[in-house]
Design an enzyme around this catalytic site. Structure first.
Site, mmCIF file in Angstrom:
data_model
loop_
_atom_site.group_PDB
_atom_site.id
_atom_site.type_symbol
_atom_site.label_atom_id
_atom_site.label_comp_id
_atom_site.label_asym_id
_atom_site.label_seq_id
_atom_site.Cartn_x
_atom_site.Cartn_y
_atom_site.Cartn_z
ATOM 1 N N SER A 1 4.990 8.277 -53.259
ATOM 2 C CA SER A 1 3.611 8.310 -53.690
ATOM 3 C C SER A 1 3.027 9.706 -53.515
ATOM 4 C CB SER A 1 2.834 7.232 -52.947
ATOM 5 O OG SER A 1 1.654 6.910 -53.615
ATOM 6 N N HIS B 1 4.170 -1.006 -54.647
ATOM 7 C CA HIS B 1 4.021 0.435 -54.437
ATOM 8 C C HIS B 1 4.407 0.753 -53.002
ATOM 9 C CE1 HIS B 1 2.598 4.401 -55.438
ATOM 10 N NE2 HIS B 1 1.852 4.427 -54.332
ATOM 11 N N ASP C 1 4.720 -2.378 -59.014
ATOM 12 C CA ASP C 1 3.880 -1.255 -58.604
ATOM 13 C C ASP C 1 2.658 -1.193 -59.505
ATOM 14 O OD1 ASP C 1 2.699 1.172 -57.997
ATOM 15 O OD2 ASP C 1 4.613 2.223 -57.785
#
Length: 378
Positions: A85, A204, A172
């Site tokens: 991320s 995610h 996600d």
């Protein structure tokens, strides 16, 4: 829509100019488009910690208690970077800016180099959600060439042939797959050896067989267990050869806790939204200096995964230390922290704090991490 659209005042200004809500708080809060269905909206409202990554039960790995110390020069033969991320974005920025140092990158759920273009609105609505236009991979590739010509990043020729391992989960809802696709295209166009896994049902998160979060969820501490071993696939691709199985015995190395102030610009880690302490897992074989060179892996957590927020959970569950013991690999765990303009503890991929060079060699966090890498012998 039941989930209200951000007000113009909340979105006003640049990433370094706080409005009624700090721009990065807006980025964290409005992680998914309000145009989506009610179900998806409520899911995002619950979980969108934007680039903050997901809590169920699962296996627990051991990690040594931190030992105060300093980074020292080890015998390092090759250096890699990985992240998830916001940490995935920074991993890519490090790889591109210092491609003469990093030989490859492994990234969970992030987009192409400098997708955000210094704008929190672009980061939120084009580089996570995709209903706003964003620069194409070709445009970002030209931007990279221009920066290389100006000496702001290393020559792009270094990227050709580099192994790049990418992962995006089917559940996600924080970073759209199209954004991750752009990252794959960007590196393929530069001639990298790209392996791109989109088969997972993950939310995610960083995905690991030691993760405590259910596969499809997005919940703290954002390390998901999907019944597979992405670290083996990632390391095999990055190293260009099969890796030894991860150890199932107690770890034999030391988790060094070091002062990040010594590496931050101006000696002040907090000023660049980095924690006072960073960590490095050093296997016994690498600490002794015998048996030949070791690899160095920089591993970058995502938002809400800092040591100050979740303790050692990311380091325990990332499933890198277990491979480090059996594959002569030191794992460096730099730490971001929360701050006024970075309330979720994200790495800087959209230019918060007034850092207009966040994606090139002069970036403040990039400068700090590269000091750690060089101190370690990478």
């Amino acid at each position: 829509p039941l989930w209200p659209r951000p007000t113009s005042s909340a979105l006003a200004g640049s990433a370094e100019n706080d409005g009624p809500h700090p721009p990065s708080e807006v980025l964290m809060t409005y992680g998914k488009s309000f145009t989506r269905t009610l179900t998806r909206t409520l899911t995002a409202a619950t979980f969108a910690l934007t680039l903050g990554l997901g809590g169920a039960g699962g296996a627990t790995a051991a990690v040594p208690s931190p030992t105060p110390g300093e980074l020292r020069a080890y015998d390092i033969g090759s250096t890699y970077v990985s992240g998830v991320s916001s940490g995935g974005y920074l991993a890519d920025q490090l790889h591109v800016a210092h491609s003469a140092t990093f030989e490859g990158a492994g990234i969970f759920s992030a987009g192409a180099y400098d997708c955000a273009q210094g704008s929190v609105n672009t980061a939120l609505y084009a580089c996570m959600d995709t209903y706003m236009p964003r620069r194409t991979p070709a445009q970002l590739e030209q931007l990279t060439r221009d920066r290389a010509a100006a000496g702001r990043v290393d020559p792009v020729a270094n990227l050709a042939g580099d192994p790049v391992w990418l992962h995006h989960g089917g559940n996600d809802q924080t970073v759209d797959r199209a954004v991750n696709d752009d990252l794959a295209t960007y590196h393929r166009d530069f001639g990298a050896n790209v392996s791109y896994d989109t088969s997972s049902a993950a939310g995610h998160a960083w995905v690991s067989p030691l993760g405590e979060v259910a596969c499809a969820s997005t919940a703290s501490p954002y390390v998901n267990n999907c019944g597979d071993d992405p670290q083996r696939a990632m390391l095999t691709h990055l190293f260009g050869a099969p890796v030894q199985p991860a150890t199932t015995a107690p770890l034999d190395g030391t988790l060094v806790r070091f002062d990040q102030n010594r590496h931050a610009p101006g000696g002040n880690a907090a000023a660049v939204s980095m924690g006072k302490d960073g960590f490095a897992y050093v296997p016994k074989a690498c600490d002794s200096g015998t048996g030949g060179p070791c690899r160095l892996m920089v591993a970058l957590h995502g938002c809400r995964q800092t040591y100050g927020q979740i303790g050692d959970a990311f380091m325990r569950q990332a499933h890198l230390n277990e491979y480090a013991d059996t594959n002569r690999m030191i794992v460096l765990y730099p730490q971001a922290t929360t701050s006024l303009d970075n309330p979720r503890g994200c790495w800087n991929w959209w230019g918060y704090g007034g850092d207009t060079h966040y994606a090139d060699k002069s970036g403040r966090q990039i400068t700090a991490i590269m000091s750690m890498v060089r101190q370690s012998g990478g």
